[in-house]
Design a protein around this motif. Structure first.
Motif, mmCIF file in Angstrom:
data_model
loop_
_atom_site.group_PDB
_atom_site.id
_atom_site.type_symbol
_atom_site.label_atom_id
_atom_site.label_comp_id
_atom_site.label_asym_id
_atom_site.label_seq_id
_atom_site.Cartn_x
_atom_site.Cartn_y
_atom_site.Cartn_z
ATOM 1 N N ARG A 38 -2.479 -5.872 -5.152
ATOM 2 C CA ARG A 38 -2.926 -5.720 -3.770
ATOM 3 C C ARG A 38 -1.757 -5.889 -2.806
ATOM 4 N N ILE A 39 -0.900 -6.879 -3.077
ATOM 5 C CA ILE A 39 0.254 -7.124 -2.211
ATOM 6 C C ILE A 39 1.209 -5.934 -2.254
ATOM 7 N N ILE A 40 1.482 -5.429 -3.474
ATOM 8 C CA ILE A 40 2.401 -4.294 -3.621
ATOM 9 C C ILE A 40 1.844 -3.060 -2.925
ATOM 10 N N PHE A 41 0.553 -2.773 -3.145
ATOM 11 C CA PHE A 41 -0.045 -1.581 -2.545
ATOM 12 C C PHE A 41 -0.037 -1.677 -1.023
ATOM 13 N N SER A 42 -0.355 -2.852 -0.485
ATOM 14 C CA SER A 42 -0.391 -2.998 0.973
ATOM 15 C C SER A 42 1.009 -2.973 1.561
ATOM 16 N N ARG A 43 2.007 -3.460 0.797
ATOM 17 C CA ARG A 43 3.382 -3.484 1.280
ATOM 18 C C ARG A 43 3.917 -2.085 1.538
ATOM 19 N N PHE A 44 3.575 -1.138 0.656
ATOM 20 C CA PHE A 44 4.133 0.207 0.752
ATOM 21 C C PHE A 44 3.176 1.219 1.374
ATOM 22 N N GLN A 45 2.004 0.763 1.784
ATOM 23 C CA GLN A 45 0.986 1.699 2.269
ATOM 24 C C GLN A 45 1.448 2.466 3.503
ATOM 25 N N SER A 46 2.215 1.812 4.369
ATOM 26 C CA SER A 46 2.648 2.453 5.604
ATOM 27 C C SER A 46 3.656 3.582 5.361
ATOM 28 N N CYS A 47 4.215 3.656 4.146
ATOM 29 C CA CYS A 47 5.196 4.702 3.832
ATOM 30 C C CYS A 47 4.546 6.034 3.485
ATOM 31 N N PHE A 48 3.219 6.041 3.308
ATOM 32 C CA PHE A 48 2.540 7.252 2.852
ATOM 33 C C PHE A 48 1.373 7.575 3.785
ATOM 34 N N SER A 49 1.214 8.857 4.088
ATOM 35 C CA SER A 49 0.067 9.287 4.881
ATOM 36 C C SER A 49 -1.178 9.311 3.992
ATOM 37 N N ALA A 50 -2.326 9.437 4.623
ATOM 38 C CA ALA A 50 -3.587 9.420 3.873
ATOM 39 C C ALA A 50 -3.655 10.549 2.860
ATOM 40 N N SER A 51 -3.064 11.696 3.176
ATOM 41 C CA SER A 51 -3.131 12.837 2.263
ATOM 42 C C SER A 51 -2.208 12.674 1.059
#
Length: 252
Positions: A38-51
């Motif tokens: 969860r921490i890893i996914f949330s850390r990098f989430q802003s680097c990718f758009s929803a698509s």
């Protein structure tokens, strides 16, 4: 006198207690694992758009929380994820274009950052398991007039002596996912037209949508006077050099 407890009973007791501790450990480890992901996914989430959620998933699942990895490791991971074999000779240039856009050279070698991967997918995503990213890079290179130049100034230098009706297509580095048509208009005036790539992969120019850059150019050829695609003979020197040097990781 107290009767001694049979050995079989003790065996069952110890087995039960061991299973309890193992189960507890499994639960604790499972909780830690889920929290770590969860921490890893949330850390990098802003680097990718929803698509480009699949690209986000690939990075987080493959690189154990690292925000940058060697290009060789990245390419092999991406290639396996998309189900691709080693590139054919015809595929070297698209791969080298991707490498040019991704790699940050450093004392530690050629590195790819998670942010650059997310930006790359704005142009060539979404990521799929059919080689779609490489296919889109190949289509871009095949687009008449495409030149890999870093900015508006370089495109103006290339077109400085061109005749009216000459145009080139380039990536818009200031807006990942975007493209620009630079053209010489009548009167030798230089014009630039921004193209937006939508989340569904269509290209937008002046509120009209097109399925490809080539279709967009054909539809606007007369209005924008797009007569002569810039001939990039001698261009892409870095891509050509990298293609020859790419044998160290493009296994044939």
């Amino acid at each position: 006198m107290t009767d001694s407890v049979p050995l079989e009973i003790w065996s069952h007791v110890f087995s039960f207690l061991s299973n309890v501790h193992v189960t507890r450990l499994q639960i604790v480890c499972s909780d830690w694992y889920r929290e770590g992901r969860r921490i890893i996914f949330s850390r990098f989430q802003s680097c990718f758009s929803a698509s480009n959620a699949l690209g986000h998933e690939m990075w987080c699942s493959s690189f154990n929380g690292r925000d940058r990895v060697p290009f060789i490791e990245f390419w092999e991971t991406l290639r396996r994820f998309m189900g691709l074999g080693p590139p054919l000779v015809s595929e070297v240039m698209p791969v080298m274009l991707l490498r040019t856009l991704l790699v940050q050279e450093s004392a530690c070698g050629d590195l790819v950052t998670v942010g650059d991967f997310g930006r790359l997918l704005e142009w060539f995503g979404p990521l799929g398991r059919s080689g779609s990213v490489v296919d889109r890079a190949r289509q871009l290179i095949a687009t008449p007039g495409f030149v890999e130049v870093p900015d508006k100034l370089h495109s103006e230098e290339l077109l400085a002596k061109a005749e009216p009706g000459t145009y080139l297509v380039r990536l818009n580095y200031r807006s990942p996912g975007g493209f620009v048509i630079s053209r010489i208009a009548r009167g030798l005036v230089l014009r630039h037209h921004s193209i937006v790539r939508q989340g569904d992969g269509k290209f937008s120019l002046k509120k009209s949508l097109y399925s490809s850059l080539d279709e967009l150019i054909q539809a606007n050829r007369q209005e924008l006077n797009l007569l002569h695609p810039f001939q990039d003979r001698g261009r892409h020197p870095d891509l050509v050099a990298l293609a020859w040097d790419g044998s160290r990781f493009l296994h044939s």
